[in-house]
Design a protein around this motif. Structure first.
Motif, short mmCIF file in Angstrom:
data_model
loop_
_atom_site.label_atom_id
_atom_site.label_comp_id
_atom_site.label_asym_id
_atom_site.label_seq_id
_atom_site.Cartn_x
_atom_site.Cartn_y
_atom_site.Cartn_z
N THR A 227 82.33 -62.72 61.65
CA THR A 227 83.53 -63.46 61.56
C THR A 227 83.88 -64.50 60.18
O THR A 227 82.81 -65.07 60.00
N SER A 228 84.91 -64.42 59.59
CA SER A 228 85.17 -65.33 58.54
C SER A 228 85.13 -66.74 59.09
O SER A 228 85.70 -67.19 60.07
N SER B 189 88.87 -68.19 58.23
CA SER B 189 90.19 -67.93 58.78
C SER B 189 89.94 -67.65 60.42
O SER B 189 90.81 -67.66 61.24
N GLY B 190 88.77 -67.43 60.56
CA GLY B 190 88.31 -66.90 62.11
C GLY B 190 88.64 -65.68 62.30
O GLY B 190 88.25 -65.16 63.57
N GLY B 191 89.35 -64.91 61.64
CA GLY B 191 89.15 -63.39 61.82
C GLY B 191 88.29 -62.61 61.06
O GLY B 191 87.21 -63.16 60.62
N ALA B 192 88.21 -61.22 61.39
CA ALA B 192 87.07 -60.44 60.81
C ALA B 192 87.54 -59.05 60.56
O ALA B 192 88.52 -58.72 61.09
N LEU B 193 86.91 -58.38 59.62
CA LEU B 193 87.26 -56.92 59.43
C LEU B 193 86.03 -56.03 59.55
O LEU B 193 85.03 -56.37 59.09
N LEU B 194 86.31 -55.45 60.85
CA LEU B 194 85.32 -54.75 61.33
C LEU B 194 85.47 -52.99 60.86
O LEU B 194 86.25 -52.47 61.00
N SER C 51 83.36 -52.01 68.31
CA SER C 51 83.11 -52.95 67.13
C SER C 51 83.32 -54.40 67.81
O SER C 51 83.99 -54.62 68.53
N ALA D 267 83.07 -58.76 66.74
CA ALA D 267 83.00 -59.95 65.77
C ALA D 267 82.11 -61.08 66.15
O ALA D 267 81.94 -61.18 67.35
N ARG E 226 82.28 -63.85 65.84
CA ARG E 226 82.97 -65.26 66.69
C ARG E 226 82.33 -66.54 66.41
O ARG E 226 81.83 -67.27 67.53
#
Lengths: 134, 340
Positions: free
Chosen positions: B91-92, B95-100, B119, B121, B123
């Motif tokens: 998890t980034s 940003s709290g997002g992720a690219l799985l 998949s 993240a 977190r």
């Protein structure tokens, strides 16, 4: 983003290796706090639907620039319905001629984003569609 | 058979996923990840049906070929049994997002009905896994998947968390990633059960494997065998010596041997009694993680009540020595002579 992150599948459908748009969207949505599962290129409708099922995604974003959308996109949407995911919104991005758009919407596509759409517009649309306005 | 879209009782969801409904299984994995209202009930209902699957952790540096290797393994297992993959990506922190992206190597194999790919993240968790992984492995076990292959984030020197969750850990290395000293440092290499040198088509792969074998043998010579893990009985003395295998995941070479070693490790765990240590270690670790989580949210309130903000300021202004300041904070919290 408030609350747990949404899970979004970004899929490259069909015989189409032009994935820069999909990668930019995937990264851009990640930067807006989404969890993005990216399938990679040359995915069949069955592969995309299977990924949407196993990943339990909140939304499916299909990128297609090959012109095969009239054939392939309805197949994906039918598979989603068959597997109990009729409620998952489907976004379409890429080169979709104006003349094809009504048929795409009739098939169940929630929104179509063409070239020039910003990440911000896409992210805002998704958050609104999933009921989490910021 | 597909689940309806509306809300569902945990008992119903449990029954459906145990009957092989993929949609229900996928939703259950989301429930525990999002800590949905009745996720504890769900796990409780499933608990009696768990303990069958072999959890296989797969770790290694980014780009070593973990995803490709796992998809090859899943292909082989999938021909005769149900196999699940939990694939973790970071998890980034921004940003709290992720690219799985691990699924890219797995979309072919995921079309087999015997193979389930998910998949995940991290977190916000360090160590190469997410907290939800522990619950998700339990659910996949209850759904009848065996083995469960758990791919950590690209890792190697600090991400040893999977050692606690998994029954068997595979460390994937690749040639050309650093000199001999890299192999001498701490890390997954010394706590893994099986070592794989992938990309065996590369000319320096045999040399990499030889260096790793040498390092592992050094550990045995100095009495600190690679498996003397946190003071528990030494695996080497109980008969398990880490094999170092060569694979070429792209070409599919060496996968049979890896599969055979994973099976052999499972047999050894049962025969040697080491299985009990594994179970105990896993339970203690998970409890620790969960208690810590609750503890940390209370800790914040307790420290603030003890004057946290003022103390931070005095330390930042260099008016207080940090160790003493921390000790005084603890004394205020616990009201005793705690040395911290």
């Amino acid at each position: 983003m408030n609350g747990p992150p949404f899970r979004i599948l970004v899929a490259k459908l069909g015989l189409d290796g032009h994935d820069r748009g999909a990668k930019v969207i995937a990264r851009g949505l990640r930067d807006r706090g989404f969890e993005v599962i990216y399938t990679g290129i040359r995915q069949t409708p069955a592969m995309v639907a299977r990924a949407a099922l196993q990943e339990d995604v909140d939304l499916l974003a299909i990128s297609i620039l090959s012109g095969a959308h009239n054939t392939l996109v309805p197949r994906v949407i039918n598979l989603l319905r068959e597997q109990g995911q009729a409620d998952v919104p489907v976004l379409l991005g890429g080169i979709i001629p104006e003349v094809d758009r009504p048929a795409m919407r009739a098939a169940g596509v929630a929104e179509i984003f063409g070239p020039g759409t910003t990440i911000g517009e896409t992210a805002d649309w998704i958050l609104a569609a999933l009921g989490r306005d910021e | 058979m597909t689940a309806p879209a509306g809300p569902m009782s945990p008992e119903h969801l449990a029954e459906r996923l145990r009957n092989g409904d993929m949609r229900s299984l996928a939703r259950a994995l989301t429930w525990v990840e999002r800590r949905a209202d009745s996720f504890e009930t769900l796990l409780g209902v499933l608990l009696p049906h768990t303990g069958q699957a072999q959890l296989v952790g797969v770790s290694g540096p980014p780009g070593a070929g973990k995803s490709t290797l796992i998809s090859r393994l899943a292909e082989q297992y999938g021909a005769v049994q149900r196999v699940a993959i939990l694939s973790v990506d970071p998890t980034s922190v921004v940003s709290g997002g992720a690219l799985l992206g691990d699924r890219i190597r797995m979309t072919d194999v995921s079309l087999t009905d015997n193979v389930f790919v998910r998949s995940v993240a991290t977190r916000g968790r360090a160590g190469g896994l997410s907290l939800a992984c522990w619950d998700q492995a339990l659910i996949l076990d209850a759904a009848g998947y065996d083995p469960i292959l758990i791919e950590t984030v690209g890792a190697g020197q600090g991400e040893t968390e999977v050692r606690y969750l998994a029954d068997t850990t595979v460390q994937v290395e690749a040639p050309g990633l650093g000199d001999h000293v890299q192999a001498l440092k701490a890390g997954m290499l010394e706590v893994s059960d099986i070592v794989v040198v992938n990309k065996a088509d590369r000319p320096d792969s045999a040399r990499t494997a030889a260096r790793i074998r040498h390092t592992l043998a050094l550990g045995m010579e100095t009495g600190l065998a690679p498996h003397a893990f946190h003071g528990q009985a030494n695996d080497t003395e109980r008969g398990w010596v880490q094999p170092v295998l060569l694979t070429d995941a792209l070409a599919g070479t060496g996968i049979d041997e890896l599969q055979a070693q994973i099976a052999e490790h499972r047999d050894w765990l049962c025969a040697s009694g080491a299985r009990w240590d594994t179970e105990h270690r896993r339970a203690a670790r998970l409890l620790n993680l969960l208690v810590d989580q609750g503890w940390q949210s209370r800790r914040r309130a307790m420290l603030e009540a003890a004057g946290w903000n003022d103390v931070v300021k005095t330390v930042a202004d260099r008016q207080q020595e940090p160790h003493a300041a921390a000790r005084r904070l603890l004394q205020r919290v616990f009201g005793d002579g705690s040395k911290g």
